[in-house]
Scaffold this motif. Structure first.
Motif, PDB file in Angstrom:
ATOM      1  N   VAL A  61       1.372  -0.803  -0.235  1.00 51.14           N
ATOM      2  CA  VAL A  61      -0.295  -0.007   0.584  1.00 51.14           C
ATOM      3  C   VAL A  61       0.895   0.993  -0.222  1.00 51.14           C
ATOM      4  O   VAL A  61       2.380   1.137   0.504  1.00 51.14           O
ATOM      5  N   GLU A  62       0.349   2.150  -0.266  1.00 53.71           N
ATOM      6  CA  GLU A  62       1.291   4.002  -1.060  1.00 53.71           C
ATOM      7  C   GLU A  62       2.200   4.240   0.760  1.00 53.71           C
ATOM      8  O   GLU A  62       3.118   4.541   0.566  1.00 53.71           O
ATOM      9  N   ASN A  63       0.902   3.689   1.672  1.00 55.06           N
ATOM     10  CA  ASN A  63       1.518   4.583   2.849  1.00 55.06           C
ATOM     11  C   ASN A  63       0.673   4.122   4.316  1.00 55.06           C
ATOM     12  O   ASN A  63       0.170   3.263   3.978  1.00 55.06           O
ATOM     13  N   ALA A  64       1.134   4.413   5.936  1.00 56.27           N
ATOM     14  CA  ALA A  64       0.949   3.663   6.204  1.00 56.27           C
ATOM     15  C   ALA A  64      -0.843   4.360   7.347  1.00 56.27           C
ATOM     16  O   ALA A  64      -1.260   3.400   7.032  1.00 56.27           O
ATOM     17  N   THR A  65      -0.937   5.025   6.069  1.00 59.78           N
ATOM     18  CA  THR A  65      -2.125   5.854   6.957  1.00 59.78           C
ATOM     19  C   THR A  65      -3.447   5.280   5.637  1.00 59.78           C
ATOM     20  O   THR A  65      -4.338   4.981   5.848  1.00 59.78           O
ATOM     21  N   ARG A  66      -2.548   4.873   4.555  1.00 62.21           N
ATOM     22  CA  ARG A  66      -3.963   4.569   3.275  1.00 62.21           C
ATOM     23  C   ARG A  66      -4.232   3.106   3.652  1.00 62.21           C
ATOM     24  O   ARG A  66      -5.006   2.391   2.905  1.00 62.21           O
ATOM     25  N   ALA A  67      -2.772   2.738   4.472  1.00 59.58           N
ATOM     26  CA  ALA A  67      -2.922   0.918   4.851  1.00 59.58           C
ATOM     27  C   ALA A  67      -3.782   1.121   5.584  1.00 59.58           C
ATOM     28  O   ALA A  67      -4.746  -0.445   5.387  1.00 59.58           O
ATOM     29  N   LEU A  92      12.113   1.861   9.108  1.00 59.47           N
ATOM     30  CA  LEU A  92      12.197   0.087   8.381  1.00 59.47           C
ATOM     31  C   LEU A  92      13.087   0.511   7.113  1.00 59.47           C
ATOM     32  O   LEU A  92      13.955  -0.068   6.902  1.00 59.47           O
ATOM     33  N   ARG A  93      13.513   2.140   6.982  1.00 61.07           N
ATOM     34  CA  ARG A  93      14.480   2.696   6.062  1.00 61.07           C
ATOM     35  C   ARG A  93      14.264   2.050   4.680  1.00 61.07           C
ATOM     36  O   ARG A  93      14.732   2.645   3.964  1.00 61.07           O
ATOM     37  N   GLY A  94      12.650   1.911   4.358  1.00 58.20           N
ATOM     38  CA  GLY A  94      12.959   2.053   3.046  1.00 58.20           C
ATOM     39  C   GLY A  94      12.147   3.143   2.242  1.00 58.20           C
ATOM     40  O   GLY A  94      12.289   4.577   3.090  1.00 58.20           O
ATOM     41  N   PRO A  95      11.394   3.610   1.020  1.00 54.13           N
ATOM     42  CA  PRO A  95      11.686   4.405   0.428  1.00 54.13           C
ATOM     43  C   PRO A  95       9.992   5.011   0.858  1.00 54.13           C
ATOM     44  O   PRO A  95       9.189   4.670   1.664  1.00 54.13           O
ATOM     45  N   ARG A  96      10.242   6.227   0.639  1.00 56.44           N
ATOM     46  CA  ARG A  96       8.874   7.535   1.619  1.00 56.44           C
ATOM     47  C   ARG A  96       7.863   7.136   0.128  1.00 56.44           C
ATOM     48  O   ARG A  96       8.002   6.482  -1.225  1.00 56.44           O
ATOM     49  N   GLY A  97       6.497   7.335   0.295  1.00 58.21           N
ATOM     50  CA  GLY A  97       5.505   6.279  -0.448  1.00 58.21           C
ATOM     51  C   GLY A  97       5.294   4.680  -0.570  1.00 58.21           C
ATOM     52  O   GLY A  97       4.566   4.427  -1.342  1.00 58.21           O
ATOM     53  N   TYR A 156       3.696   2.534  -6.802  1.00 53.80           N
ATOM     54  CA  TYR A 156       5.142   2.610  -6.827  1.00 53.80           C
ATOM     55  C   TYR A 156       5.855   1.626  -7.156  1.00 53.80           C
ATOM     56  O   TYR A 156       6.622   0.836  -6.626  1.00 53.80           O
ATOM     57  N   VAL A 157       6.624   0.841  -8.528  1.00 55.06           N
ATOM     58  CA  VAL A 157       6.786  -0.527  -8.353  1.00 55.06           C
ATOM     59  C   VAL A 157       8.088  -0.526  -7.749  1.00 55.06           C
ATOM     60  O   VAL A 157       8.971  -0.835  -6.993  1.00 55.06           O
ATOM     61  N   ALA A 158       9.410   0.848  -8.157  1.00 51.91           N
ATOM     62  CA  ALA A 158      10.746   0.928  -7.589  1.00 51.91           C
ATOM     63  C   ALA A 158      10.395   0.754  -5.539  1.00 51.91           C
ATOM     64  O   ALA A 158      11.103   0.059  -5.465  1.00 51.91           O
ATOM     65  N   GLY A 159       9.544   1.704  -5.776  1.00 52.01           N
ATOM     66  CA  GLY A 159       9.244   2.065  -4.365  1.00 52.01           C
ATOM     67  C   GLY A 159       9.131   0.322  -3.316  1.00 52.01           C
ATOM     68  O   GLY A 159       9.306  -0.252  -2.300  1.00 52.01           O
ATOM     69  N   GLN A 160       7.826  -0.695  -4.452  1.00 51.27           N
ATOM     70  CA  GLN A 160       7.827  -2.218  -3.491  1.00 51.27           C
ATOM     71  C   GLN A 160       8.956  -2.910  -3.644  1.00 51.27           C
ATOM     72  O   GLN A 160       9.077  -3.380  -2.613  1.00 51.27           O
ATOM     73  N   ILE A 161       9.656  -2.607  -4.688  1.00 51.22           N
ATOM     74  CA  ILE A 161      10.955  -3.544  -5.039  1.00 51.22           C
ATOM     75  C   ILE A 161      12.149  -2.884  -4.040  1.00 51.22           C
ATOM     76  O   ILE A 161      12.311  -3.739  -3.058  1.00 51.22           O
ATOM     77  N   GLY A 162      11.827  -1.554  -3.175  1.00 51.48           N
ATOM     78  CA  GLY A 162      12.812  -0.937  -2.131  1.00 51.48           C
ATOM     79  C   GLY A 162      12.692  -1.283  -0.818  1.00 51.48           C
ATOM     80  O   GLY A 162      13.111  -1.667  -0.145  1.00 51.48           O
ATOM     81  N   LEU A 163      11.029  -0.944  -0.656  1.00 49.25           N
ATOM     82  CA  LEU A 163      10.424  -1.750   0.400  1.00 49.25           C
ATOM     83  C   LEU A 163      11.184  -3.083   0.766  1.00 49.25           C
ATOM     84  O   LEU A 163      11.227  -2.975   1.943  1.00 49.25           O
ATOM     85  N   GLY A 164      10.856  -4.531  -0.168  1.00 50.27           N
ATOM     86  CA  GLY A 164      11.128  -5.427   0.403  1.00 50.27           C
ATOM     87  C   GLY A 164      12.352  -5.531   0.672  1.00 50.27           C
ATOM     88  O   GLY A 164      12.822  -6.135   1.953  1.00 50.27           O
TER      89      GLY A 164
END
Length: 387
Positions: A79-85, A214-219, A266-274
């Protein structure tokens, strides 16, 4: 921990003393490279084509996050961010008039506002459970409220954004299971700084962000929903990814947690979060928590010795978030002054905490992470003006 290596893998450490990790942590090079590599691929071959090529990395996100919190991959949604989740979980609950929502005095405004909206829209009741002697949610008071009946949801923030404590999430989970009540945990500030296991906690839903500890990407963010309740929750909105159009007048919602996702992302963000989840898991959350809480304790103790400083943190168990005021000095002005000195902190706004009467109008929030050093802690303390 090899702090020198960790700092070398964190480019931002060369530029600032970053003690605003509860806002957005400095990402490690592994995350930066993963995001940049995919953005470069999109620019080279096209966004859709890059997403297809990166499918293994996208899918690895579900395994990495699930492994980090003790879940199964089909219980995880990107999901895009914690609030939206959190919103996707909360607004999927089929509330009825008279249902009760129990929450805590330290509730985050972005969660409290939906409670009020649901009260207006569906006629639910919102009850704030008082604190115990430590300033965290009172388990005795929670049990008393559950015993009254009519509770549809217990909604708790694991680590509040503004007072340093860690709420007793596991004990709350036990009470909720005994009462057969849904339990939604906002883990926005706990994921990445303390160990979180959804099985041990017993929450039915958990929301989290990528950008903080968690040090992942914003968004970026994720939602966990327990498999046994997935089909009882209908997302507030659907698209061609979360559901299938099966006939001109019928559709079917996915069986897994991806029913809470959007197709576009945000595909790049999903990969970065993983990747960020993999980095945290490799380091080990017990070791991370020990380092973070140790630095925070050092900061609290040093601040308490400074004339004119009031440390506001409470709770039997405390996190890496440290809040304080300095007599005769505006918190926002101090933040800007320290930023000019290369020290990053944040400010908490007590005016938005309407459930919490103990909150100061405005306070400095300093939040340490494992890549910070003792010298950086001391540098912030030395920058505190003396009355």
């Amino acid at each position: 921990m090899d702090i020198g290596r960790l700092r070398a893998e964190t480019p931002g450490c060369e530029q600032v003393v970053h003690l605003n990790n509860a806002g957005a942590a400095l990402p490690p090079k592994q995350v930066i490279d993963a995001v940049a590599e995919h953005l470069g691929l999109e620019a080279t071959i096209g966004g859709y084509e890059a997403s297809d090529q990166a499918e293994p990395a996208r899918e690895r996100f579900y395994d990495a996050v699930a492994g980090l919190i003790g879940a199964e991959r089909d219980e995880i949604a990107y999901v895009e961010n914690a609030t939206r989740a959190w919103d996707m979980a909360f607004y999927s609950i089929p509330f009825a008039p008279g249902d009760r929502i129990l929450t805590t005095t330290s509730e985050y405004p972005s969660n409290a506002i939906p409670y009020m909206q649901m009260a207006r829209r569906r006629g639910v009741e919102v009850d704030v459970v008082p604190d115990d002697e430590h300033g965290q949610i009172s388990l005795d008071a929670l049990q008393a409220e559950l015993d009254k009946g009519g509770v549809r949801l217990v909604s708790l923030n694991h680590v509040p954004t503004h007072n340093g404590l860690v709420n007793p999430a596991e004990e709350v989970g036990r009470l909720c299971r005994d009462a057969n009540v849904l339990y939604l945990l906002d883990a926005c500030q706990s994921i990445g700084q303390i160990r979180v296991d959804v099985g041990e906690i017993g929450c039915d839903m958990l929301s989290a962000t990528g950008r903080k500890f968690l040090r992942g990407p914003r968004g970026t963010g994720f939602l966990y929903v327990r498999r046994s309740i997935l089909r009882t929750l209908e997302p507030p909105f659907l698209d061609l990814h979360s559901a299938s159009w099966t006939a001109p007048d019928t559709y079917e919602i996915r069986d897994d947690a991806r029913r809470f996702e959007n197709w576009e992302r945000y595909v790049a963000g999903q990969i970065g979060l993983g990747v960020a989840a993999e980095v945290a898991a490799e380091m080990g959350l017990p070791a991370i928590e020990e380092r973070v809480t140790g630095l925070a304790t050092r900061l609290r103790e040093a601040l308490a010795e400074r004339p004119g400083v009031t440390v506001l943190d409470r709770g039997e168990r405390r996190s890496g978030i440290v809040t304080f005021t300095v007599e005769g000095h505006d918190a926002r002005e101090l933040k800007l002054s320290w930023r000019e000195q290369g020290i990053n902190v944040s400010v908490t706004d007590g005016a938005t905490q309407h459930y919490d009467s103990k909150t100061a109008p405005a306070a400095i929030r300093a939040s340490a992470h494992y890549y910070n050093t003792e010298e950086e802690i001391d540098r912030l303390v030395a920058a505190v003006p003396v009355p």
